[in-house]
Design a protein around this motif. Structure first.
Motif, PDB file in Angstrom:
ATOM      1  N   UNK A   1     -21.227   9.248  -7.741  1.00 55.57           N
ATOM      2  CA  UNK A   1     -20.063   8.463  -7.355  1.00 55.57           C
ATOM      3  C   UNK A   1     -19.468   8.963  -6.043  1.00 55.57           C
ATOM      4  N   UNK A   2     -19.196   8.057  -5.114  1.00 53.81           N
ATOM      5  CA  UNK A   2     -18.547   8.448  -3.862  1.00 53.81           C
ATOM      6  C   UNK A   2     -17.060   8.668  -4.083  1.00 53.81           C
ATOM      7  N   UNK A   3     -16.350   9.234  -3.116  1.00 60.89           N
ATOM      8  CA  UNK A   3     -14.888   9.307  -3.229  1.00 60.89           C
ATOM      9  C   UNK A   3     -14.328   7.907  -3.490  1.00 60.89           C
ATOM     10  N   UNK A   4     -13.450   7.802  -4.462  1.00 60.79           N
ATOM     11  CA  UNK A   4     -12.973   6.487  -4.903  1.00 60.79           C
ATOM     12  C   UNK A   4     -12.074   5.831  -3.865  1.00 60.79           C
ATOM     13  N   UNK A   5     -12.146   4.501  -3.837  1.00 58.09           N
ATOM     14  CA  UNK A   5     -11.322   3.691  -2.953  1.00 58.09           C
ATOM     15  C   UNK A   5     -10.431   2.771  -3.781  1.00 58.09           C
ATOM     16  N   UNK A   6      -9.550   2.075  -3.102  1.00 56.23           N
ATOM     17  CA  UNK A   6      -8.762   1.031  -3.758  1.00 56.23           C
ATOM     18  C   UNK A   6      -8.348  -0.003  -2.722  1.00 56.23           C
ATOM     19  N   UNK A   7      -8.124  -1.219  -3.193  1.00 58.01           N
ATOM     20  CA  UNK A   7      -7.540  -2.304  -2.406  1.00 58.01           C
ATOM     21  C   UNK A   7      -6.501  -2.959  -3.291  1.00 58.01           C
ATOM     22  N   UNK A   8      -5.260  -2.989  -2.841  1.00 54.88           N
ATOM     23  CA  UNK A   8      -4.162  -3.506  -3.649  1.00 54.88           C
ATOM     24  C   UNK A   8      -3.371  -4.543  -2.858  1.00 54.88           C
ATOM     25  N   UNK A   9      -3.064  -5.644  -3.509  1.00 52.00           N
ATOM     26  CA  UNK A   9      -2.273  -6.691  -2.869  1.00 52.00           C
ATOM     27  C   UNK A   9      -1.302  -7.283  -3.882  1.00 52.00           C
ATOM     28  N   UNK A  10      -0.193  -7.771  -3.383  1.00 50.73           N
ATOM     29  CA  UNK A  10       0.750  -8.497  -4.234  1.00 50.73           C
ATOM     30  C   UNK A  10       1.627  -9.344  -3.326  1.00 50.73           C
ATOM     31  N   UNK A  11       2.364 -10.231  -3.951  1.00 47.97           N
ATOM     32  CA  UNK A  11       3.328 -11.043  -3.217  1.00 47.97           C
ATOM     33  C   UNK A  11       4.667 -10.940  -3.917  1.00 47.97           C
ATOM     34  N   UNK A  12       5.727 -10.826  -3.145  1.00 46.78           N
ATOM     35  CA  UNK A  12       7.088 -10.751  -3.676  1.00 46.78           C
ATOM     36  C   UNK A  12       7.716 -12.136  -3.460  1.00 46.78           C
TER      37      UNK A  12
ATOM     38  N   UNK B   1      -7.000  -0.584   5.406  1.00 49.38           N
ATOM     39  CA  UNK B   1      -7.701   0.526   6.072  1.00 49.38           C
ATOM     40  C   UNK B   1      -7.634   1.801   5.232  1.00 49.38           C
ATOM     41  N   UNK B   2      -8.081   1.707   3.972  1.00 49.67           N
ATOM     42  CA  UNK B   2      -8.050   2.867   3.076  1.00 49.67           C
ATOM     43  C   UNK B   2      -9.130   3.864   3.491  1.00 49.67           C
ATOM     44  N   UNK B   3      -8.763   5.137   3.573  1.00 48.40           N
ATOM     45  CA  UNK B   3      -9.678   6.190   4.016  1.00 48.40           C
ATOM     46  C   UNK B   3      -9.847   7.232   2.917  1.00 48.40           C
ATOM     47  N   UNK B   4     -10.856   7.101   2.050  1.00 50.60           N
ATOM     48  CA  UNK B   4     -11.097   8.146   1.046  1.00 50.60           C
ATOM     49  C   UNK B   4     -11.569   9.428   1.713  1.00 50.60           C
ATOM     50  N   UNK B   5     -11.086  10.545   1.224  1.00 47.39           N
ATOM     51  CA  UNK B   5     -11.493  11.826   1.786  1.00 47.39           C
ATOM     52  C   UNK B   5     -11.164  11.980   3.249  1.00 47.39           C
ATOM     53  N   UNK B   6     -10.133  11.261   3.717  1.00 48.49           N
ATOM     54  CA  UNK B   6      -9.803  11.287   5.136  1.00 48.49           C
ATOM     55  C   UNK B   6      -8.516  12.029   5.420  1.00 48.49           C
ATOM     56  N   UNK B   7      -7.931  11.711   6.561  1.00 49.37           N
ATOM     57  CA  UNK B   7      -6.675  12.327   6.922  1.00 49.37           C
ATOM     58  C   UNK B   7      -5.830  11.313   7.677  1.00 49.37           C
ATOM     59  N   UNK B   8      -4.519  11.542   7.685  1.00 45.19           N
ATOM     60  CA  UNK B   8      -3.595  10.710   8.435  1.00 45.19           C
ATOM     61  C   UNK B   8      -3.383  11.364   9.795  1.00 45.19           C
TER      62      UNK B   8
ATOM     63  N   UNK C   1     -18.806  12.176   5.929  1.00 43.03           N
ATOM     64  CA  UNK C   1     -18.967  12.687   4.557  1.00 43.03           C
ATOM     65  C   UNK C   1     -17.773  12.342   3.663  1.00 43.03           C
ATOM     66  N   UNK C   2     -16.685  11.985   4.239  1.00 45.48           N
ATOM     67  CA  UNK C   2     -15.477  11.645   3.479  1.00 45.48           C
ATOM     68  C   UNK C   2     -15.172  12.701   2.406  1.00 45.48           C
ATOM     69  N   UNK C   3     -15.233  13.936   2.804  1.00 40.96           N
ATOM     70  CA  UNK C   3     -15.105  15.026   1.829  1.00 40.96           C
ATOM     71  C   UNK C   3     -13.787  15.789   1.947  1.00 40.96           C
ATOM     72  N   UNK C   4     -12.786  15.194   2.587  1.00 40.67           N
ATOM     73  CA  UNK C   4     -11.487  15.844   2.678  1.00 40.67           C
ATOM     74  C   UNK C   4     -10.739  15.790   1.354  1.00 40.67           C
TER      75      UNK C   4
END
Length: 531
Positions: free
Chosen positions: A310-321, A332-339, A358-361
């Protein structure tokens, strides 16, 4: 006989050597009848509460005389020929008219590549520096807070994507997408991007790819100049006659491909002075949210967390108010990344996400943003650049909230939602650093309210998303350009003939692939104009 089979599933622990067996089973033939197979696409299905598994699409070659008992299976279709990426239709150009490409991001690089392969003389000008030089400048900014106005995360060889995750996902349905990826592989990107459902290169490998593209262009005869800022246009009777570099050097040309990116505020102002039609455009703004990657893995993979496949997990989330009439979504979700800090001007703070191949952060980060409408910019303002002023206001506010030294204002997610201050001790990857602040002040009130409510919905979709370990970092304002450079059906500016705006900065693309495709389109329009 060549067939395409979709929706072939392999459980965790099953090696790809089992694909032949699975394909034969779906077709209802023996494994010996399968002469060869090629993986066309691979994705991970990791919906919660059930074991994750990999899903494949295959091209399978059988003997022409093979009987296929299960031909009616919806997963099977005929693929008459092996699939090859379609090349852009590059017309040979015999004229000596030189095209100038402004900007070396994905749009500019691919526009220059198509032009050069057509035989047209090409000059590529970039206001920033080459990759090795700009890497040093960016490191100085992150480590010492030294900001270089013409060499930073946005300006320089490769554009903003050079310091990113190198994502190649795109919702654009274009047959040239495969050619863009194939070209990137030829320049040194990993071959996996050709089949992965969510391909990415990583900033470490992308930097090498960009340098190799430069060498390829030079081998084709293109001239490339760094530290060459377009400061004016030369216009004669409504047509491009040339451009000015660095306020002193005039270059004659009858067509310019404008791939300036979305952070060249001074270039937008110059275009407006020259009568180029611009229009405000909606975008989105918010924060970066950062969690421990291990926590995201646990949420997404459950009891299967830790499996080496399994790779580092990702997510995509959306909603409307609904009552606010605002969308809230992750981006632009970055698994194992940095800001990272990616200020584009002095006295402003902007955040973005970056990761290596490697997305290993230890951290996972994503933008979490709310949509901003043009009427939010300045009411009934007729200024087409009012979106630039709007986002600049909040970038300057983030700079002040962060202490005035390019540190970013940050707040624990739980504190942001409860309206209470955060004390010291936040764990974050952000460079140059963070400063505890109330993010209620970092964006307009309607955006703050939409984000608070959206984040609560996200926790319902991903229980555990709201946690004391999560940190919000402000501000994320470069989701897309708030300006569009208006062009006609022939790809030219509706105001000035010979000016071909393209890419993110023109307001017609977003991300590496769509920008590259728009650059290809601009080059094709320019070639068609040659006759």
């Amino acid at each position: 006989m060549r067939l395409k089979i979709i929706d072939i599933s392999l459980a965790l622990g099953d090696g790809e050597e089992k694909l032949k067996e699975a394909a034969a089973g779906i077709l209802g033939v023996s494994e010996k009848a399968v002469l060869s197979l090629d993986v066309l696409r691979k994705s991970l299905d990791a919906r919660r509460n059930r074991p994750p598994f990999f899903v494949y699409a295959l091209a399978v070659t059988l003997s022409d005389f093979t009987d296929i008992p299960n031909r009616g299976d919806r997963r099977i279709s005929v693929e008459a020929e092996p699939s090859h990426p379609r090349d852009p239709q590059i017309k040979s150009v015999k004229t000596l008219r030189r095209s100038v490409v402004v900007g070396s991001g994905p749009a500019g690089l691919f526009a220059a590549l198509v032009l050069a392969r057509s035989g047209a003389p090409v000059l590529l000008v970039e206001r920033g520096k080459s990759v090795p030089e700009r890497v040093r400048d960016v490191q100085d900014f992150w480590e010492k807070g030294i900001f270089s106005p013409e060499s930073h995360v946005h300006f320089g060889e490769g554009g903003a994507g050079t310091f990113s995750d190198g994502k190649l996902t795109s919702r654009v349905k274009n047959p040239l997408t495969a050619w863009v990826k194939k070209t990137l592989v030829e320049m040194g990107a990993p071959a996996d991007i050709l089949i992965e459902a969510k391909p990415h290169i990583g900033t470490d490998r992308l930097r090498k790819v960009v340098v190799q593209m430069r060498r390829e262009l030079q081998n084709l005869g293109a001239e490339i100049r760094f530290n060459a800022k377009m400061t004016d246009l030369v216009v004669h009777q409504g047509k491009i006659a040339g451009m000015v570099i660095n306020d002193r050097e005039e270059i004659a040309t009858e067509q310019i491909i404008l791939a300036i990116g979305q952070s060249a505020d001074d270039s937008y102002r110059m275009l407006l002075r020259r009568g180029v039609r611009l229009a405000p455009k909606p975008f989105a703004a918010g924060f970066r949210i950062e969690h421990p990657q291990a926590l995201i893995n646990e949420i997404q993979y459950g009891p299967w967390v830790g499996r080496p496949e399994l790779p580092p997990a990702e997510y995509v989330l959306t909603t409307r108010i609904p009552d606010l009439d605002r969308g809230v979504y992750t981006f632009c979700m970055c698994p194992g990344g940095r800001v990272i800090g990616c200020s584009s001007g002095e006295g402003g703070v902007i955040t973005n996400g970056m990761s290596f191949s490697r997305r290993d952060g230890p951290f996972a980060n994503s933008a979490v943003v709310a949509n901003i409408r043009t009427e939010d910019f300045a009411g009934k303002s007729t200024d087409p650049l009012c979106g630039l002023s709007f986002r600049r206001r909040w970038e300057e506010e983030a700079y002040a909230l962060g202490g005035g030294n390019y540190f970013a204002p940050a707040q624990r997610l739980v504190d942001f939602l409860k309206g209470r201050p955060t004390k010291e001790g936040m764990q974050t990857s952000f460079l140059p650093g963070v400063f505890p602040a109330s993010l209620n002040r970092a964006l307009p009130g309607f955006a703050v309210e939409a984000l608070k409510r959206g984040l609560t919905v996200f926790n319902e979709k991903m229980p555990g998303f709201i946690t004391g370990e999560a940190v919000l970092i402000g501000v994320e304002t470069r989701t897309s350009s708030p300006v569009r450079i208006v062009r006609g059906k022939d790809g030219q500016s509706v105001s000035i003939q010979g000016l071909f705006p393209c890419g993110e900065g023109a307001g017609y693309a977003g991300g590496i692939v769509s920008s590259a495709l728009d650059g290809i389109r601009a080059a094709q329009w320019a070639i068609m104009r040659e006759g």
